[in-house]
Design a protein around this motif. Structure first.
Motif, short mmCIF file in Angstrom:
data_model
loop_
_atom_site.label_atom_id
_atom_site.label_comp_id
_atom_site.label_asym_id
_atom_site.label_seq_id
_atom_site.Cartn_x
_atom_site.Cartn_y
_atom_site.Cartn_z
N HIS A 175 1.32 -1.70 0.54
CA HIS A 175 0.56 0.32 0.07
C HIS A 175 0.49 1.17 0.05
O HIS A 175 0.50 1.98 1.19
CB HIS A 175 -0.94 -0.06 1.42
CG HIS A 175 -1.55 -1.55 1.10
ND1 HIS A 175 -3.32 -0.96 0.43
CD2 HIS A 175 -1.97 -1.85 1.09
CE1 HIS A 175 -4.03 -1.97 0.70
NE2 HIS A 175 -2.97 -3.19 1.21
N ASN A 176 2.11 1.22 -0.74
CA ASN A 176 2.95 2.44 -0.36
C ASN A 176 3.14 2.64 -2.42
O ASN A 176 3.80 1.79 -3.19
CB ASN A 176 4.26 2.13 0.18
CG ASN A 176 5.19 3.27 0.03
OD1 ASN A 176 4.84 3.93 -0.71
ND2 ASN A 176 5.63 3.63 1.53
N THR A 177 2.76 3.19 -3.52
CA THR A 177 2.07 3.77 -4.13
C THR A 177 4.20 4.19 -4.49
O THR A 177 4.63 3.70 -5.77
CB THR A 177 1.22 5.10 -4.78
OG1 THR A 177 1.61 6.16 -3.90
CG2 THR A 177 -0.18 4.31 -4.14
N LEU A 178 4.84 5.28 -4.34
CA LEU A 178 6.13 5.59 -4.37
C LEU A 178 6.19 4.25 -3.97
O LEU A 178 7.51 4.36 -5.47
CB LEU A 178 6.18 6.62 -2.82
CG LEU A 178 8.08 6.57 -3.46
CD1 LEU A 178 7.58 8.06 -4.95
CD2 LEU A 178 8.54 8.21 -2.30
N LEU A 179 6.57 3.03 -3.42
CA LEU A 179 7.80 1.82 -3.53
C LEU A 179 7.16 1.58 -5.29
O LEU A 179 7.83 0.95 -5.30
CB LEU A 179 7.52 1.27 -1.94
CG LEU A 179 7.88 0.15 -1.75
CD1 LEU A 179 9.37 0.31 -2.12
CD2 LEU A 179 7.70 -0.32 -0.48
#
Lengths: 231, 231
Positions: free
Chosen positions: A155-159
DNA sequence: AGTGGGGATACTGTATACAGGATCCTAAGC
DNA sequence: GCTTAGGATCCTGTATACAGTATCCCCACT
């Protein structure tokens, strides 16, 4: 990506619209991965444009995108060339992949929902079936899908945005090295660690998996290099 | 950046050639960082092109580049908008930054040369002087330079390529929050850990520093939010 | 035979032009 | 007065055109 993500009832005619540049980019990326354009190939704008039946501009923008993804390198006034991954490049790829996948795994352990975990489990089942059937193509795809899904669990869009192109290059590399290794037990163990909800355990498994993977690729590359010493 | 970095004796006439797209990109990035284009600003191709005295194409390519760096978001057929960093975006930024900077720090500890360490030390000295002189601008720049240099010490080009744009966004954020915090002692301690050659120690320090930094930004953002509740 | 120069060629860099979709404003209808 | 349909306008998406530079080949000269 998010087709009709919001406003569930809204009419969203031609939601699958994609600018030409994106479709060209996907096409070119696929060709690179599939070794239609091996390392060293020059990507000439006019050639590709004529071949795909579009103008130079979408091709140009696609090439720029592939450059930022690390598939090609462009020299000013000279054009773009498909990169050759050096041994050092591969090591760096794994360095970064390990760091980011450990983070993804940690966050996945604490944030994944039950529904998401079910979906990943079904991918593992698919991999198992492909393995039993000896279907290397399907197995490779299932393995790639597994990594993609783990990434989403974070749930980490940047990642996700950062790791996706890296995984693209890794998959490229793995396909170059031949048939997909049997990673089923590995992936299962990793998945269970995430499902257990322990960030610490999930991190450890991710690191272990990344390192094993690195060793496999190292060996494959060393072998390949022995076969083709100078090329 | 690297003007005539390699081949010291070579004639390299017009080595400082840079395509228009790159100069436009730098200009636009600077404007975003300097808050000339605050979050939410629409970047209209024709407008910028006319203003800079170039055609739409270089502007277009510059905008695409800024998109991949995370400064703007473009919606198909709608154009580009300067992004507003949400609280979640900031958290993700720090998550990834921490993971990558820990890696960079570890690798720096084992790979940095004496000459490189000297250069970093001189940057610290510059920061010290700026701090004593109360020159916030210079201090901020020295702190940014410090991070850039640590990154270089890692001798990992992929890591640098990934982390640079992230740091760009962080610096953007820090400038928005006002005067630069006194990080001198922090940076010194971190640097000494790297200089000691212990990867483990360097990693610990990097993590500590990243977390402290995150806390500072969190507080500043919370404050700002209290002042402007809805905007 | 080897080397250097000149020109042709091929390709990128940039500008201009046109088409189609999105937005916004206005005006008509309820 | 509020809502909605229609059209004008703006802006992106794509194509075409032109300019300038790098490369390569061939020929002349040594």
């Amino acid at each position: 990506m998010s087709r009709q993500a919001d406003a569930p009832g809204a009419f969203d005619i031609d939601a699958d619209y994609k600018p030409l540049r994106d479709r060209v980019r996907d096409e070119l990326r696929q060709r690179i991965i599939d070794d239609v354009y091996p390392a060293g190939t020059r990507l000439v704008e006019t050639e590709i444009a004529a071949q795909l039946g579009v103008s130079r501009l979408p091709v140009r923008e696609a090439i720029r995108a592939l450059e930022s993804e690390g598939f090609v390198k462009t020299i000013p006034r000279r054009g773009a060339v498909v990169v050759e991954l050096s041994a050092q490049d591969v090591e760096e790829l794994f360095d970064v992949r390990e760091a980011l996948e450990v983070l993804a795994s940690q966050q996945a352990a604490t944030r994944a929902t039950k529904a998401e975990l079910r979906r990943v489990r079904s991918i593992l089942t698919r991999a198992r079936k492909a393995l039993d059937a000896g279907d290397h193509i399907a197995l490779g795809k299932a393995n790639e899908a597994f990594h993609d899904e783990i990434l989403k669990l974070s749930h980490n869009t940047l990642l996700q945005a950062l790791l996706e192109p890296l995984q693209g290059r890794l998959h490229w590399l793995l396909r170059q090295t031949g048939d997909p290794y049997d990673l089923f037990e590995e992936h299962s163990a990793w998945f269970e660690a995430i499902a257990s909800g322990s960030a610490h355990l999930a991190a450890e498994r991710a690191r272990e998996h990344a390192r094993l993977n690195r060793e496999i690729v190292r060996k494959l590359l060393a072998e390949r290099h022995r076969q083709t010493p100078s090329a």
